[in-house]
Write a protein that holds these residues in place. Structure first.
Motif, PDB file in Angstrom:
ATOM      1  N   ALA A   2     -61.064 -73.479  63.589  1.00  0.00           N
ATOM      2  CA  ALA A   2     -61.905 -73.867  62.562  1.00  0.00           C
ATOM      3  C   ALA A   2     -61.770 -72.787  61.329  1.00  0.00           C
ATOM      4  N   VAL A   3     -62.395 -71.717  61.875  1.00  0.00           N
ATOM      5  CA  VAL A   3     -62.555 -70.485  60.884  1.00  0.00           C
ATOM      6  C   VAL A   3     -61.040 -69.953  60.364  1.00  0.00           C
ATOM      7  N   LEU A   4     -60.244 -69.917  61.000  1.00  0.00           N
ATOM      8  CA  LEU A   4     -58.789 -69.508  60.674  1.00  0.00           C
ATOM      9  C   LEU A   4     -58.477 -70.366  59.544  1.00  0.00           C
ATOM     10  N   VAL A   5     -58.587 -71.810  59.801  1.00  0.00           N
ATOM     11  CA  VAL A   5     -58.148 -72.731  58.789  1.00  0.00           C
ATOM     12  C   VAL A   5     -58.734 -72.757  57.491  1.00  0.00           C
ATOM     13  N   THR A   6     -60.206 -72.591  57.532  1.00  0.00           N
ATOM     14  CA  THR A   6     -60.985 -72.653  56.442  1.00  0.00           C
ATOM     15  C   THR A   6     -60.835 -71.270  55.596  1.00  0.00           C
ATOM     16  N   LEU A   7     -60.651 -69.978  56.430  1.00  0.00           N
ATOM     17  CA  LEU A   7     -60.211 -68.794  55.473  1.00  0.00           C
ATOM     18  C   LEU A   7     -58.771 -68.782  54.678  1.00  0.00           C
ATOM     19  N   LEU A   8     -58.119 -69.339  55.716  1.00  0.00           N
ATOM     20  CA  LEU A   8     -56.641 -69.685  55.137  1.00  0.00           C
ATOM     21  C   LEU A   8     -56.563 -70.510  54.017  1.00  0.00           C
ATOM     22  N   ALA A   9     -57.125 -71.636  54.007  1.00  0.00           N
ATOM     23  CA  ALA A   9     -57.560 -72.600  52.967  1.00  0.00           C
ATOM     24  C   ALA A   9     -57.979 -71.932  51.636  1.00  0.00           C
ATOM     25  N   LEU A  10     -58.982 -71.046  51.946  1.00  0.00           N
ATOM     26  CA  LEU A  10     -59.444 -70.235  50.618  1.00  0.00           C
ATOM     27  C   LEU A  10     -58.701 -69.155  50.127  1.00  0.00           C
ATOM     28  N   ALA A  11     -57.820 -68.750  50.858  1.00  0.00           N
ATOM     29  CA  ALA A  11     -56.944 -67.719  50.412  1.00  0.00           C
ATOM     30  C   ALA A  11     -56.225 -67.787  49.145  1.00  0.00           C
ATOM     31  N   PRO A  12     -55.643 -68.930  48.946  1.00  0.00           N
ATOM     32  CA  PRO A  12     -55.073 -69.168  47.420  1.00  0.00           C
ATOM     33  C   PRO A  12     -55.783 -69.110  46.508  1.00  0.00           C
ATOM     34  N   ILE A  47     -49.118 -70.396  52.942  1.00  0.00           N
ATOM     35  CA  ILE A  47     -50.371 -70.464  53.546  1.00  0.00           C
ATOM     36  C   ILE A  47     -50.642 -71.836  53.985  1.00  0.00           C
ATOM     37  N   LEU A  48     -50.328 -72.839  53.050  1.00  0.00           N
ATOM     38  CA  LEU A  48     -50.592 -74.233  53.476  1.00  0.00           C
ATOM     39  C   LEU A  48     -49.751 -74.562  54.948  1.00  0.00           C
ATOM     40  N   ILE A  49     -48.709 -74.108  55.025  1.00  0.00           N
ATOM     41  CA  ILE A  49     -47.994 -74.453  56.414  1.00  0.00           C
ATOM     42  C   ILE A  49     -48.584 -73.765  57.493  1.00  0.00           C
ATOM     43  N   LEU A  50     -48.977 -72.625  57.163  1.00  0.00           N
ATOM     44  CA  LEU A  50     -49.897 -72.128  58.265  1.00  0.00           C
ATOM     45  C   LEU A  50     -51.175 -72.742  58.755  1.00  0.00           C
ATOM     46  N   CYS A  51     -51.854 -73.194  57.507  1.00  0.00           N
ATOM     47  CA  CYS A  51     -53.011 -74.047  57.631  1.00  0.00           C
ATOM     48  C   CYS A  51     -52.732 -75.491  58.500  1.00  0.00           C
ATOM     49  N   LEU A  52     -51.779 -76.001  57.941  1.00  0.00           N
ATOM     50  CA  LEU A  52     -51.460 -77.134  58.644  1.00  0.00           C
ATOM     51  C   LEU A  52     -50.928 -77.044  60.336  1.00  0.00           C
ATOM     52  N   ILE A  53     -50.321 -75.943  60.533  1.00  0.00           N
ATOM     53  CA  ILE A  53     -49.986 -75.490  62.160  1.00  0.00           C
ATOM     54  C   ILE A  53     -51.417 -75.232  62.601  1.00  0.00           C
ATOM     55  N   ALA A  54     -52.273 -74.534  62.158  1.00  0.00           N
ATOM     56  CA  ALA A  54     -53.476 -74.121  62.575  1.00  0.00           C
ATOM     57  C   ALA A  54     -54.406 -75.515  62.850  1.00  0.00           C
ATOM     58  N   ALA A  55     -54.354 -76.255  62.003  1.00  0.00           N
ATOM     59  CA  ALA A  55     -55.076 -77.704  61.921  1.00  0.00           C
ATOM     60  C   ALA A  55     -54.869 -78.511  62.948  1.00  0.00           C
ATOM     61  N   SER A  56     -53.285 -78.486  63.264  1.00  0.00           N
ATOM     62  CA  SER A  56     -52.789 -79.366  64.106  1.00  0.00           C
ATOM     63  C   SER A  56     -53.106 -78.786  65.635  1.00  0.00           C
ATOM     64  N   LEU A  57     -53.201 -77.512  65.772  1.00  0.00           N
ATOM     65  CA  LEU A  57     -53.556 -77.071  67.173  1.00  0.00           C
ATOM     66  C   LEU A  57     -55.150 -77.227  66.999  1.00  0.00           C
ATOM     67  N   LEU A  58     -55.904 -77.241  66.106  1.00  0.00           N
ATOM     68  CA  LEU A  58     -57.335 -77.711  66.015  1.00  0.00           C
ATOM     69  C   LEU A  58     -57.648 -78.906  66.576  1.00  0.00           C
TER      70      LEU A  58
END
Length: 177
Positions: A74-84, A107-118
């Motif tokens: 959850a923290v990873l997705v949040t931080l990645l989503a703020l990166a852009p 970054i969005l692709i990474l966010c979507l992968i991490a969110a999917s795992l979440l």
């Protein structure tokens, strides 16, 4: 007469300059990030309240580890989503929009992968605790299968539909998204 600033290399029927295309793509990416952030912020908030619930003490070692992994996702997705946004703010005015669009897309692709795992993990966690570990594995597995289908079959179906439409009407250019 063809304007040299208009991007004529694209076959999507748009007459836009590279800067206009970057601006449009940036706006589209930011809207996608907004959608992603809402769901993941709700999940992060849900996760952060759990340790303060009385039944949290009933969790076994597996559930504690799974919970901590979910918090990290959850923290990873949040931080990645703020990166852009951070990158845009730091590079604002430096004429790096095309590079920002490219980086934000990755970054969005990474966010979507991490969110999917979440989401898979949250379903596993909840079903494991509420029903049974076996139910957790089955429910988490079902969500994982759904995620894989959405990531693989969905795009394939859309590409096939686009290709069929292009073959049916060869003079009409399909819009790239």
């Amino acid at each position: 007469m063809i304007d040299d600033d208009v991007d004529t290399t694209s076959d999507d029927g748009r007459d836009e300059t590279p800067n206009e295309r970057s601006d449009r793509n940036w706006s589209e990416l930011m809207q996608e990030f907004r959608v992603l952030q809402t769901g993941t912020q709700i999940m992060a908030g849900f996760l952060l309240t759990l340790p303060f619930q009385q039944r949290f003490a009933e969790l076994g070692p597996f559930d504690h580890v799974l919970y901590l992994c979910l918090v990290i996702f959850a923290v990873l997705v949040t931080l990645l989503a703020l990166a852009p946004v951070m990158l845009h703010r730091i590079l604002f005015g430096e004429r790096a929009k095309a590079q920002l669009v490219h980086a934000a897309s990755a970054i969005l692709i990474l966010c979507l992968i991490a969110a999917s795992l979440l989401f898979v993990g949250i379903v596993l966690f909840v079903f494991d605790f509420v029903v049974s570990p076996t139910a957790g594995i089955w429910a988490g597995g079902a969500v994982a299968v759904l995620v894989l289908l959405l990531w693989t079959v969905g795009p394939r179906l859309l590409r096939n539909a686009r290709d069929r439409a292009a073959h049916a009407s060869p003079t009409t250019n399909a819009s790239k998204t």
